[in-house]
Design a protein around this motif. Structure first.
Motif, PDB file in Angstrom:
ATOM      1  N   ILE A  26       0.837  -1.208   0.000  1.00  0.00           N
ATOM      2  CA  ILE A  26       0.000   0.000   0.000  1.00  0.00           C
ATOM      3  C   ILE A  26       0.869   1.255   0.000  1.00  0.00           C
ATOM      4  CG2 ILE A  26      -0.354   0.233   2.509  1.00  0.00           C
ATOM      5  CD1 ILE A  26      -3.462   0.471   1.106  1.00  0.00           C
ATOM      6  N   GLY A  28      -0.098   4.557   0.869  1.00  0.00           N
ATOM      7  CA  GLY A  28      -1.104   5.478   1.420  1.00  0.00           C
ATOM      8  C   GLY A  28      -2.362   4.741   1.819  1.00  0.00           C
ATOM      9  N   THR A  30      -5.947   3.834   3.637  1.00  0.00           N
ATOM     10  CA  THR A  30      -7.174   4.620   3.738  1.00  0.00           C
ATOM     11  C   THR A  30      -7.295   5.312   5.098  1.00  0.00           C
ATOM     12  OG1 THR A  30      -8.099   2.863   2.398  1.00  0.00           O
ATOM     13  CG2 THR A  30      -9.658   4.430   3.309  1.00  0.00           C
ATOM     14  N   ASP A  55      -1.010  -0.357  -4.245  1.00  0.00           N
ATOM     15  CA  ASP A  55      -2.285   0.359  -4.155  1.00  0.00           C
ATOM     16  C   ASP A  55      -1.992   1.814  -3.774  1.00  0.00           C
ATOM     17  OD1 ASP A  55      -4.672   1.503  -3.532  1.00  0.00           O
ATOM     18  OD2 ASP A  55      -5.429  -0.178  -2.338  1.00  0.00           O
ATOM     19  N   ALA A  57      -4.199   4.121  -4.702  1.00  0.00           N
ATOM     20  CA  ALA A  57      -5.499   4.689  -5.077  1.00  0.00           C
ATOM     21  C   ALA A  57      -5.678   6.059  -4.442  1.00  0.00           C
ATOM     22  CB  ALA A  57      -6.624   3.742  -4.656  1.00  0.00           C
ATOM     23  N   TYR A  58      -5.378   6.139  -3.172  1.00  0.00           N
ATOM     24  CA  TYR A  58      -5.475   7.431  -2.468  1.00  0.00           C
ATOM     25  C   TYR A  58      -4.120   8.157  -2.482  1.00  0.00           C
ATOM     26  CZ  TYR A  58      -4.914  10.052   1.957  1.00  0.00           C
ATOM     27  OH  TYR A  58      -4.558  10.962   2.914  1.00  0.00           O
ATOM     28  N   ASP A  84      -6.300   6.434  -8.168  1.00  0.00           N
ATOM     29  CA  ASP A  84      -7.692   6.886  -8.333  1.00  0.00           C
ATOM     30  C   ASP A  84      -7.762   8.400  -8.486  1.00  0.00           C
ATOM     31  OD1 ASP A  84      -8.991   4.499  -8.288  1.00  0.00           O
ATOM     32  OD2 ASP A  84      -9.962   4.784  -6.344  1.00  0.00           O
ATOM     33  N   HIS A  86     -10.219  10.027  -8.964  1.00  0.00           N
ATOM     34  CA  HIS A  86     -11.430  10.519  -8.288  1.00  0.00           C
ATOM     35  C   HIS A  86     -11.226  10.666  -6.781  1.00  0.00           C
ATOM     36  CE1 HIS A  86     -12.994   6.083  -8.131  1.00  0.00           C
ATOM     37  NE2 HIS A  86     -12.355   6.353  -7.015  1.00  0.00           N
ATOM     38  N   LYS A  87     -10.069  10.255  -6.282  1.00  0.00           N
ATOM     39  CA  LYS A  87      -9.796  10.533  -4.877  1.00  0.00           C
ATOM     40  C   LYS A  87      -9.027  11.840  -4.776  1.00  0.00           C
ATOM     41  CE  LYS A  87     -10.154   6.026  -2.770  1.00  0.00           C
ATOM     42  NZ  LYS A  87     -10.525   5.176  -3.924  1.00  0.00           N
TER      43      LYS A  87
END
Ligand SMILES: Cc1ncc(COP(=O)(O)O)c(C=O)c1O
Length: 271
Positions: A26, A28, A30, A55, A57-58, A84, A86-87
């Motif tokens: 990961i 970052g 969540t 990951d 994503a964020y 992501d 969109h994050k």
């Protein structure tokens, strides 16, 4: 990922005749923005012939940060990366991205060549690829347009400044909580996510108190925060990822949490 626990799990799988095939690190998390050591995971993945996915994503938003771009954490070592927009690239929802180091992995997995999707034209000079050869989808909306438009309109430098502002807001919340007798933080925030908890009230009632206060704050309409579980306890999870958020709103939020928590303790005693 704890490296010793990972090594033990891989060894255990091998003992059972199971071949582990993928490591996911990961970049970052969540809850707290924590990061795995991707260089360590790369070393293990190479040794074990495993795929390494990261990951981000964020946390991928940090790559645009002007103040601490986190480009030295080994994200580029991964075989594939989730990111992501969109994050934390502030794009509207439904703009997730997967980046792969070797694009032929996608075409080998998903590529299909029905006659109606191929033609006789020579496309070797075009920067054009049928998306259907790279993922599950064929007919699909133009998701990348909004990401491209916002990079064109605002530019990566401006978006990076918004990201830095969000990180500073989390740091401000952390500093306020460190000084506050009734609250504690789970960790220093390396990114914008910060988890804090109220120390007052009965320990057995803590989970209920945190979720009822988060609900009341949402109903108030001024802030939206969530609760989460960490280290066996319930926390308020606060993550400023809006370019409109202002530093002083952290002070306002903590003052509101303080009032709501104190009221919830009184209400619990009466009940
Ligand atoms: C670190 C991380 N990975 C993955 C996801 C899932 O993202 P999505 O909802 O875009 O599938 C989240 C969502 O919160 C996340 O924080």
């Amino acid at each position: 990922v704890r490296i010793d626990a990972l090594e033990a799990a891989i060894a255990e799988d091998r003992r059972k005749g199971i071949r582990p095939m993928c490591l996911v690190g990961i970049f970052g998390s969540t809850n707290t923005g924590a990061m795995d050591s991707l260089p360590d995971l790369r070393r293990i993945a190479d040794r074990e012939s495993m795929w390494l996915h990261a990951d981000a994503a964020y946390g991928g938003g940090m790559l645009l940060s002007r103040e601490r771009p986190m480009r030295d954490r080994g994200l580029e070592l991964a075989d594939s990366i989730t990111l992501d927009p969109h994050k934390w690239f502030f794009a509207p929802l439904d703009a997730g991205a997967l980046l792969v180091k070797d694009e032929s992995c996608l075409t080998r997995s998903f590529g299909m060549k029905p006659s109606y999707l191929t033609d006789g034209f020579d496309r070797s000079s075009e920067r054009y690829l049928y998306i259907t050869h790279m993922c599950f989808e064929q007919s699909r909306r133009f998701r990348s347009l909004k990401v491209w438009m916002s990079l064109k309109r605002y530019g990566s430098a401006e978006i990076g400044r918004w990201i830095d502002a969000n990180v500073r807001q989390a740091e401000r919340m952390h500093a306020l909580v460190e000084k506050h007798p009734d609250f504690e933080a789970a960790s220093d925030p390396p990114m914008s996510a910060i988890c804090i908890r109220y120390k007052g009230g009965e320990p057995a009632e803590a989970a209920r108190l945190h979720s009822s206060v988060a609900r009341r704050i949402e109903q108030g309409g001024r802030f939206w925060i969530s609760t989460t579980e960490l280290k066996g306890r319930t926390w308020f999870r606060i993550n400023p990822v809006n370019f409109r958020t202002r530093p002083e709103q952290m002070d306002e939020l903590l003052a509101l949490l303080e009032r709501e928590c104190a009221q919830a303790v009184v209400a619990a005693k009466k009940a």
